[in-house]
Every structure is written in C-alpha cells, then in structure tokens.
Design an enzyme around this catalytic site. Sequence first.
Site, PDB file in Angstrom:
ATOM      1  N   ARG B  12      37.350  32.619  52.324  1.00  0.00           N
ATOM      2  CA  ARG B  12      37.856  31.659  51.459  1.00  0.00           C
ATOM      3  C   ARG B  12      39.174  32.075  50.837  1.00  0.00           C
ATOM      4  NH1 ARG B  12      40.272  29.992  47.018  1.00  0.00           N
ATOM      5  NH2 ARG B  12      38.901  30.916  45.830  1.00  0.00           N
ATOM      6  N   HIS B 203      36.255  38.722  38.204  1.00  0.00           N
ATOM      7  CA  HIS B 203      36.959  38.590  39.580  1.00  0.00           C
ATOM      8  C   HIS B 203      38.113  39.193  39.195  1.00  0.00           C
ATOM      9  CE1 HIS B 203      38.777  36.026  42.911  1.00  0.00           C
ATOM     10  NE2 HIS B 203      39.666  36.522  42.297  1.00  0.00           N
ATOM     11  N   HIS B 205      41.833  41.522  40.844  1.00  0.00           N
ATOM     12  CA  HIS B 205      42.810  41.995  41.528  1.00  0.00           C
ATOM     13  C   HIS B 205      43.253  43.312  41.625  1.00  0.00           C
ATOM     14  CE1 HIS B 205      43.875  37.922  43.907  1.00  0.00           C
ATOM     15  NE2 HIS B 205      42.850  37.755  43.106  1.00  0.00           N
ATOM     16  N   CYS B 236      47.765  36.333  45.521  1.00  0.00           N
ATOM     17  CA  CYS B 236      48.123  35.087  45.004  1.00  0.00           C
ATOM     18  C   CYS B 236      49.791  34.767  45.125  1.00  0.00           C
ATOM     19  CB  CYS B 236      48.074  35.079  43.439  1.00  0.00           C
ATOM     20  SG  CYS B 236      48.761  33.708  42.428  1.00  0.00           S
TER      21      CYS B 236
END
Lengths: 315, 315
Positions: B12, B203, B205, B236
């Site tokens: 996803r 979460h 990055h 992103c």
Amino acid sequence: MQRILFNEVVTRDGFQNEPEFVSTDAKVALIDELSACGYAKIEVTSFTSAKAIPMLRDAEEVMGRIRRVPGVEYTVLVPNVRGAERALESRADEFNLVMSTSETHNLANLRMPREKSFAGLREVIAMAQGQVPVNVSLSACFGCPMEGDVPEDEVLRWADRFAELGVRGLTICDTTGMAHPAQVRRMARVLRERFGALQLTLHFHNTRGMGLANVLASVQEGIDRFDGSLGGLGGCPYAPGATGNICSEDAVHMLHAMGHETGIDLARLLAAARLLPHIVGHDVPGQIAKAGRITDLHPAPSYVAELRQQFTSLS
Amino acid sequence: MQRILFNEVVTRDGFQNEPEFVSTDAKVALIDELSACGYAKIEVTSFTSAKAIPMLRDAEEVMGRIRRVPGVEYTVLVPNVRGAERALESRADEFNLVMSTSETHNLANLRMPREKSFAGLREVIAMAQGQVPVNVSLSACFGCPMEGDVPEDEVLRWADRFAELGVRGLTICDTTGMAHPAQVRRMARVLRERFGALQLTLHFHNTRGMGLANVLASVQEGIDRFDGSLGGLGGCPYAPGATGNICSEDAVHMLHAMGHETGIDLARLLAAARLLPHIVGHDVPGQIAKAGRITDLHPAPSYVAELRQQFTSLS
C-alpha cells in the site's frame, strides 16, 4: 547535555577506498574547509607506502599545505617506524595506529599476524614518546566478517596491551558494520569503566543501517567521541555491499536535533558535503545533504492557499 | 525481552508512490509470500478511487485472491464511507484511517481541512462499529515539512478525539522523517501513559538516516509495534529527496540481533526483499538484502592461508 566531539576521516579512510585519484589541490581545499567547520580532529592522510595506497602518495605535500586551525588536531595514520619518521617531519599532532582484534582480519588487511603488528606498533609508540600523542584504532571489535564473533575479552586484551604502553587514546572500530545497539551499550559501559582515563572514540559503519542507532546507544552510555566520514564515504573491501563509515553530517544533524553541542557549524558542513560528489565523481550515501535538515521547510503546494480560502468561505 | 510486532505496508504505502503499475498477480504473489514470513499485520491495499491512486485500482481483486494465513491481520486503508463499504465487502480484518495533525499537510495531502477529514472519518468509524476494528494513522506527528514543529499537544488532541470514538489502535506517523530519538522517547512515554489500553504503533521514515535510531528509542520506551516497508520502499511527495519508510528487514534484523523476537522468518523475508527490485524495476534502499546479516560470514582471501602457514613456520 553532553558535548560530542568528532574526528573527520573522509580524506584518509574515505578517499583510500576511491578508485580515481583525488588531486592534492582538492584534498587541501577540502581539509581547509573541514577545519573551518569546527571538528575536534581531522585524520588528514596516511604515511603508508605510495605503492600500497597510491591515493595517499601525496601525504607530505598535503600536510605541508593545509592551513592549521588552532583547536583542531591533525592526526595521521602511521603504519610503521618509517611512516612515523615521515609523520614527525610533517608535524602531525597525533599518530593513529591500526591493527585488528581478529587474527584473520589482520592477516587479510595488514598481511601479518596480530603479534607481529603489535610488535611493530610498539616500536612506533616508543618513537612517539615525549614527541606526539598516540591513538590506537582497533579493527573488527564488534565482529569479523570472516571469523564471526570477536569476544569482548579479546578486544579488551588488545586494548589493555596498548593502554599499558601509555597511548593517549583508543578507537574501538566496527570496521564492517556488524555492531548492534545492545552490544554497543555493553561495550561502551566496559570501556568507560576500564579506560575512563583515556580518550575513547567509537568508529561505526552504516553497512546494515544501524550506524546512527549505534551512535545513539553509545551516547546513552556516556561516549563523547566519534569518527565520521563526510558523505558517509569509505568502506571495507572485505565487506561486500558495504555502504561505508557513518556519515558525519547525518550524525551531527541527529545529535544537534537531540540538543547536543558538537562545536560543528552544520550549515557549513552541509555545503562541504554537497561538493563531495563533484570531488569523487559519484553519489555518496549521506542523507541530510539530499533531504535537508529537519528545520529546512518547504513551501506548500499552490492549491493549499486556494483550498484554505474555499473552506473558510464555506464555514 | 520484549516481543516486537510488525505491520508490513509495502503493497500500500510502498507501491502507492511507484510510477509503474505493479500487476495484480505480482501483488498477490508478494502478499502471499509476506504472509508466510510471520507478520502480525499486512496493509494490503487502499479502497480509494481508482482515479486518485491508479496503482491500487485492483483493491477488490487483490483482497479476493490473497491466501489468508491465520494469525495475520489483513488491514486496508479506508479514506471514506464509500471505501468502507468496499472494504467490508472485501472482508478486511481492520480499517486503517488516515489524517494529518498538521492543517497544511492535511490540505496538501487530502485536500481538505482537518475538521472535514475528522467528520468524514467519524462516519467511517460509526459504520465499522461492531463489524471491524479501526486503526487511525495520524500523519506528521513529529513535524510538518511545510509548517515545521507540530506541538505534542496537537498530536494528543487528535489522538484523544479518535480514542473517544472507540478506535482499537493509533499509529503515530513520522511521515517525512523529521523525528529524532529524544523526541521519540518523550512522545512514546506520553502515548503509553495516555493510550496504554490501545494498540499503539509507530511509523518512521528513514529520510534523514534516523529510522532505526528512532525504532531503538521507541523500544527503549516499551513500544512494541511498528510499520515497516519491504526494501524501505515508499516516501512522501511533500518531502523531496526522501528515502522512504523504514525498511522492514533492516529493522527486524537489528531487533533480532539485539535479542528481540518478532515472529518473522528473516531469511525468508530477505528472499522476498531480494525479489522487490525486479517487481518495481529499480534498486531499493534496504541494506541487509545487499550487505547480508551480521551472521552471514565471508571466506578469507586465499593469501590468508598462505600467510598463516608462512608465519607459523617462522615462529
């Protein structure tokens, strides 16, 4: 908040692994720029044979031409007595000696058993006495890519032998990026207990993505000195796929964000890091030079202002 | 040693940012392989409009064709009531709802103010009640690339509002890699105090190299659930130069080395990670798939045996 000191190794450890010769002019210009960034120490070059490492064949010229900034120590790698003589003539501020704690790694890297390395380095330490401080970098302290585990006791045994010879500092190296944070915390605790009076430095590689996690783990145990390489340049031929030393500017960026002082001007360091791909002719692993600092903001897309107005008029 | 659970988001969050369509067959095959690796949760797809995200236009078909392994939860991103209907028909095990804690980021990303997002998601939560558990992922919780700092109180205010609606879990997202370990420790402490009864996920990055350092900092504060993306895929569009989500296999590798269990078969996961560049048609940031685990040793160069013999016969 603990102040953290950095030793920049890009022009020695980083360049040593580069295929294309970096000109003496470029080396001198880069070191002068790094001197102005606020490092505690810069490992300028290595006084090894020009045949063994052609990249560093200009060691004398580089040491003669750099501008020395007060407060910055200019250290050099010294492999043997001949190198020590050259380093003394070049007015190095420190000798950095290297051997491995793993017998196989020492044979692979230095082509002799550890005992023979130790005997040679002991002569260099005797020569340096009263003239210049000595640091010893012990390789493969968190694991050997050929032997596997290197027992902590083995690392301490070699560290003890050098401490007994009166060296000023010890650098404990994760030469091929095998250290993990739990192991680092244990090692840092033992090192500080045992060698608290010496200058202790940790040297990590980011081969397996754990570089900054290991810096964090070290700082949590009171370690305040690290080796770093501009752009994350460097690596070890015995660790295929390796991405190299931890990136100085990425490490400094994290520590500043956390509130630590390093004495380093990060904006200036990033400007230097952004020149590095042009100097070596290829992309480098460092991430902050590409992504920007966490404080470097971006403008919102143009449609955001329109949306804001649209929804305000609706409400 | 705390057991750590992973939610795999590559099909996803990872694929969503890929320029070339990944075939439905390839998606199903990859998810089936990931199911066999031992994840706690897999975010399979998003029930958004095919026009908005063409990559995930096959959401129903993917959900219909994957083999469901008992013990693995198959979660899906649900943007609105229409998406919720489709997700229920597809027998999703969980709805994952997303909005940003930064007004500008929400406008840029979801093209509406936060209040409008919240109102829409409240309807979805009402629909889900008694049918399927809901997780809410809050974006930009450690900083917004356009606004800068996002106050911790602002994050907690939105988390409170969703907690009051009875959601099962909250995912606190560092959407553009702005978190640093000191901030993560503070946030993790507050979250556990306030939302200890909920399923809490972090979460991260790796945009600025701090991904695994932030995982370490979280685990030190008792956090036991993380999102990860195979190969570190994802990113992103509002963070130029971003390298994407933390890499699942690199995070699992670090945690296993430190002694944590994850339930994940790392060898099998690495085999899947090594297929990923072939699926997406380009190199991916993950490092363990290239460098190998710290336990993957290498043979010594052939001259080492000769040297060993030579020096033994000398002594």
